[in-house]
Design a protein around this motif. Structure first.
Motif, PDB file in Angstrom:
ATOM      1  N   UNK A  19      56.907  44.144  75.812  1.00 44.02           N
ATOM      2  CA  UNK A  19      55.537  43.625  75.843  1.00 44.02           C
ATOM      3  C   UNK A  19      54.507  44.727  76.065  1.00 44.02           C
ATOM      4  N   UNK A  20      54.896  45.765  76.780  1.00 40.82           N
ATOM      5  CA  UNK A  20      53.939  46.798  77.174  1.00 40.82           C
ATOM      6  C   UNK A  20      54.181  48.135  76.495  1.00 40.82           C
ATOM      7  N   UNK A  39      60.913  45.240  91.718  1.00 38.93           N
ATOM      8  CA  UNK A  39      59.708  45.485  90.925  1.00 38.93           C
ATOM      9  C   UNK A  39      60.007  46.432  89.763  1.00 38.93           C
ATOM     10  N   UNK A  40      60.803  47.455  90.015  1.00 39.69           N
ATOM     11  CA  UNK A  40      61.198  48.374  88.950  1.00 39.69           C
ATOM     12  C   UNK A  40      61.948  47.639  87.848  1.00 39.69           C
ATOM     13  N   UNK A  41      62.884  46.769  88.246  1.00 37.84           N
ATOM     14  CA  UNK A  41      63.639  45.998  87.249  1.00 37.84           C
ATOM     15  C   UNK A  41      62.708  45.127  86.417  1.00 37.84           C
ATOM     16  N   UNK A  42      61.736  44.509  87.084  1.00 39.56           N
ATOM     17  CA  UNK A  42      60.804  43.644  86.344  1.00 39.56           C
ATOM     18  C   UNK A  42      59.962  44.463  85.362  1.00 39.56           C
ATOM     19  N   UNK A  43      59.446  45.601  85.810  1.00 38.77           N
ATOM     20  CA  UNK A  43      58.629  46.453  84.927  1.00 38.77           C
ATOM     21  C   UNK A  43      59.427  46.824  83.679  1.00 38.77           C
ATOM     22  N   UNK A  80      44.340  43.790  81.832  1.00 37.90           N
ATOM     23  CA  UNK A  80      43.732  43.487  80.531  1.00 37.90           C
ATOM     24  C   UNK A  80      44.422  42.310  79.857  1.00 37.90           C
ATOM     25  N   UNK A  81      45.744  42.224  80.025  1.00 40.85           N
ATOM     26  CA  UNK A  81      46.458  41.109  79.407  1.00 40.85           C
ATOM     27  C   UNK A  81      46.003  39.789  80.014  1.00 40.85           C
ATOM     28  N   UNK A  82      45.727  39.782  81.319  1.00 42.37           N
ATOM     29  CA  UNK A  82      45.226  38.564  81.961  1.00 42.37           C
ATOM     30  C   UNK A  82      43.823  38.230  81.467  1.00 42.37           C
ATOM     31  N   UNK A  83      42.994  39.260  81.303  1.00 40.31           N
ATOM     32  CA  UNK A  83      41.643  39.034  80.782  1.00 40.31           C
ATOM     33  C   UNK A  83      41.706  38.473  79.365  1.00 40.31           C
ATOM     34  N   UNK A  84      42.564  39.056  78.530  1.00 39.17           N
ATOM     35  CA  UNK A  84      42.704  38.569  77.146  1.00 39.17           C
ATOM     36  C   UNK A  84      43.195  37.125  77.126  1.00 39.17           C
ATOM     37  N   UNK A 100      52.128  39.167  78.916  1.00 40.33           N
ATOM     38  CA  UNK A 100      52.369  39.906  80.161  1.00 40.33           C
ATOM     39  C   UNK A 100      51.797  39.212  81.390  1.00 40.33           C
ATOM     40  N   UNK A 101      50.612  38.621  81.270  1.00 34.30           N
ATOM     41  CA  UNK A 101      50.005  37.959  82.429  1.00 34.30           C
ATOM     42  C   UNK A 101      50.830  36.769  82.884  1.00 34.30           C
TER      43      UNK A 101
END
Length: 205
Positions: free
Chosen positions: A41-42, A31-35, A141-145, A5-6
């Protein structure tokens, strides 16, 4: 191919195919389309399909992206960062603080699942009802991981002409994010060699 995700968030800034840079998060509908495209993934974090981004959420996600891309630039250093925002990166300490604060918005506790016929697995149980907060925290959290894990060592900024993507090396000799970038980079190198050779050839004067 494995996806993170990150990395998907960082890649919402991309080459537009015509020599410029496109931003998938430039508008609330985009942004909605991307989400919704990240639903696979989420899916374990929140009901992504039910979120429709407004301007406030768009701004929150793009600010989180700024922090992620700044930390990606730090991760690839001393190699150059993506040229898309190399001159206006968020300071690394500010990016770190922002990333951690967004992740902390959702209180979560780990839960162990162990079916009778199967292997044990972990999931996060959230105390947060707001799906937008859960989305932002999940991305943080995905970026932290990612940044705290072994894949950080394989993170690179693609050096092909006009490309602005970050990517994870899948093998030792990989230089570019995708084959088309490799083709473009080789063509540019060939052009430069031919140009230099012509400039130094007395017969061409």
């Amino acid at each position: 191919m494995e996806r993170w995700p990150a990395l998907e968030l960082a890649s919402t800034i991309r080459h537009d195919g015509e020599g410029g840079v496109a931003d998938d998060l430039a508008t609330a509908p985009g942004t909605t389309r991307w989400i919704r495209a990240q639903a696979d993934l989420l899916a374990g974090c929140l009901p992504v399909g039910g979120i429709t981004a407004d301007e406030d959420l768009r701004i929150e996600i793009t600010e989180l992206r700024r922090a992620v891309r700044a930390l990606f630039a730090r991760a690839v250093s001393p190699a150059p960062p993506s040229p898309a925002d190399a001159r206006r990166l968020m300071p690394a300490d500010q990016a770190l603080a922002h990333l951690n604060s967004v992740a902390a918005r959702e209180p979560v506790v780990p839960q162990l699942d162990w079916p009778q016929e199967g292997d044990p697995g972990a999931r996060l149980l959230s105390a947060q009802d707001d799906p937008e907060v859960r989305l932002l925290a999940a991305l943080a959290r995905s970026a932290i991981d990612f940044l705290s894990g072994p894949r950080r060592e394989q993170l690179r900024a693609c050096t092909a002409p006009r490309c602005v993507r970050y990517f994870v090396k899948s093998h030792g000799r990989q230089e570019w994010c995708k084959p088309s970038c490799g083709n473009r980079a080789r063509a540019a190198r060939h052009y430069r060699r031919q140009h230099v050779a012509t400039d130094h050839d007395p017969a061409s004067s």
